[in-house]
Design an enzyme around this catalytic site. Structure first.
Site, PDB file in Angstrom:
ATOM      1  N   GLU A  49      -9.886  -2.120   5.068  1.00  0.00           N
ATOM      2  CA  GLU A  49     -10.595  -1.904   6.325  1.00  0.00           C
ATOM      3  C   GLU A  49     -11.814  -2.836   6.417  1.00  0.00           C
ATOM      4  OE1 GLU A  49      -9.351   0.067   8.544  1.00  0.00           O
ATOM      5  OE2 GLU A  49      -8.470   1.861   7.641  1.00  0.00           O
ATOM      6  N   ASP A  71      -8.212  -2.899  14.099  1.00  0.00           N
ATOM      7  CA  ASP A  71      -9.567  -3.197  13.613  1.00  0.00           C
ATOM      8  C   ASP A  71      -9.574  -4.399  12.657  1.00  0.00           C
ATOM      9  OD1 ASP A  71      -8.326  -2.107  11.405  1.00  0.00           O
ATOM     10  OD2 ASP A  71      -9.833  -0.550  11.031  1.00  0.00           O
ATOM     11  N   HIS A  82      -7.615  -4.699   9.949  1.00  0.00           N
ATOM     12  CA  HIS A  82      -7.245  -4.441   8.550  1.00  0.00           C
ATOM     13  C   HIS A  82      -5.918  -5.113   8.198  1.00  0.00           C
ATOM     14  CE1 HIS A  82      -5.199  -0.525  10.017  1.00  0.00           C
ATOM     15  NE2 HIS A  82      -4.223  -1.220   9.477  1.00  0.00           N
ATOM     16  N   ASP A 116       0.810  -1.217   0.000  1.00  0.00           N
ATOM     17  CA  ASP A 116       0.000   0.000   0.000  1.00  0.00           C
ATOM     18  C   ASP A 116       0.844   1.268   0.000  1.00  0.00           C
ATOM     19  OD1 ASP A 116       0.911  -0.553   2.572  1.00  0.00           O
ATOM     20  OD2 ASP A 116      -1.073  -0.810   3.435  1.00  0.00           O
TER      21      ASP A 116
HETATM   22  C1  F6R Z   1       1.284  -1.336   6.215  1.00  0.00           C
HETATM   23  C2  F6R Z   1       0.020  -2.040   6.322  1.00  0.00           C
HETATM   24  C3  F6R Z   1      -0.827  -2.003   7.554  1.00  0.00           C
HETATM   25  C4  F6R Z   1      -0.044  -2.296   8.823  1.00  0.00           C
HETATM   26  C5  F6R Z   1      -0.951  -2.228  10.041  1.00  0.00           C
HETATM   27  C6  F6R Z   1      -0.185  -2.455  11.335  1.00  0.00           C
HETATM   28  O1  F6R Z   1       1.862  -1.522   4.934  1.00  0.00           O
HETATM   29  O2  F6R Z   1      -0.338  -2.645   5.364  1.00  0.00           O
HETATM   30  O3  F6R Z   1      -1.866  -2.945   7.410  1.00  0.00           O
HETATM   31  O4  F6R Z   1       0.538  -3.556   8.721  1.00  0.00           O
HETATM   32  O5  F6R Z   1      -1.582  -0.986  10.091  1.00  0.00           O
HETATM   33  O6  F6R Z   1       0.730  -1.427  11.527  1.00  0.00           O
HETATM   34  P1  F6R Z   1       1.854  -1.508  12.664  1.00  0.00           P
HETATM   35  O7  F6R Z   1       2.808  -2.570  12.269  1.00  0.00           O
HETATM   36  O8  F6R Z   1       2.500  -0.143  12.654  1.00  0.00           O
HETATM   37  O9  F6R Z   1       1.138  -1.810  13.945  1.00  0.00           O
END
Ligand code: F6R
Length: 237
Positions: free
Chosen positions: A139, A132, A134, A66
């Site tokens: 989401e 959540d 994701h 992403d």
């Molecule tokens: C980032 C991504 C997100 C993160 C998620 C957890 O490329 O795809 O899904 O993996 O938001 O983020 P952290 O590791 O910062 O808790």
């Protein structure tokens, strides 16, 4: 579905072994990348193994999950910048073989899936998980058949991610992300989770019903997925 529990360091080392096995078998593998706090330990370990000559990324291609809409690769909160700083600079990869979705020209979002396919498909995709549920920026409510697309970020996700920005107002409102279908197409998937804040969603993901309300729960249907959890993230299992 495999679950591996250990300290933060242990899970980074064990997850890195999956890369060692893959790259020994297939030196030109296609890797799916993630950003955020969670994969940093894994990336450090991969850089160490590369430096020591255990693995090479010379023939590897990467596709990241992403990117924020509106940030180009020179912005220090863009995911392109993150990948350069936290992984690509430290390994022997050809930067031309690394791809991150285009956060500026979002009209080409859906072409990303075609590019992945043309490269032979992702062999190993690493994921983190949001509180959540994701994965990528998919989401709750994201359709199962979604491919790479533009999403509006949930307020909660923007709040959580605002820790990397000066204020929440600077956090982009939209992102481009691989869809659920894109992610599920990867031949193997590893999901890393660290810390108590992830315990509840990890329980729902692994032991709850498979539902688009918890996007990561879809992974229960993937034939080759391994969860690498630290003790805190695994504490409610
Ligand atoms: C980032 C991504 C997100 C993160 C998620 C957890 O490329 O795809 O899904 O993996 O938001 O983020 P952290 O590791 O910062 O808790």
């Amino acid at each position: 579905m495999k679950v591996i529990i250990g300290s933060e360091k242990e899970i980074a080392e064990k997850a890195a072994q999956q890369y060692v096995e893959l790259l020994k078998r297939k030196p030109n593998a296609v890797l799916g990348g993630a950003t955020g706090s969670t994969p940093i330990g894994l990336y450090k370990e991969l850089a160490r193994l590369n430096k020591e000559g255990v693995i090479s990324f010379k023939d590897v291609k990467t596709f990241n999950l992403d990117e924020y809409v509106g940030l180009d690769g020179s912005h220090d909160q863009s995911y392109r910048y993150f990948m350069n700083e936290n992984l690509f600079k430290h390994i022997d990869i050809d930067i031309k073989n690394t791809r991150v979705p285009d956060g500026i020209n979002t009209a080409v979002a859906a072409d990303y899936d075609k590019e992945i396919e043309a490269a032979g498909g992702v062999d190993l995709q690493v994921l983190g998980i949001g509180v959540d549920g994701h994965i990528g920026f998919d989401e709750p409510g994201t359709p199962l058949d979604s491919i790479t697309h533009v999403v509006e970020l949930e307020q909660n996700t923007r709040e959580v991610n605002s820790r990397f920005f000066n204020s929440i107002d600077e956090v982009p409102t939209h992102a481009v992300t691989m869809g659920i279908k894109t992610i599920m197409h990867a031949r193997s998937i590893i999901l890393l989770a660290i810390g108590k804040s992830k315990a509840e969603i990890i329980k729902k993901t692994l032991q709850g019903p498979i539902t688009t309300d918890v996007p990561a729960s879809i992974l229960q249907l993937h034939p080759d997925v391994t969860f690498y959890l630290d003790e805190e993230a695994a504490s409610l299992l």
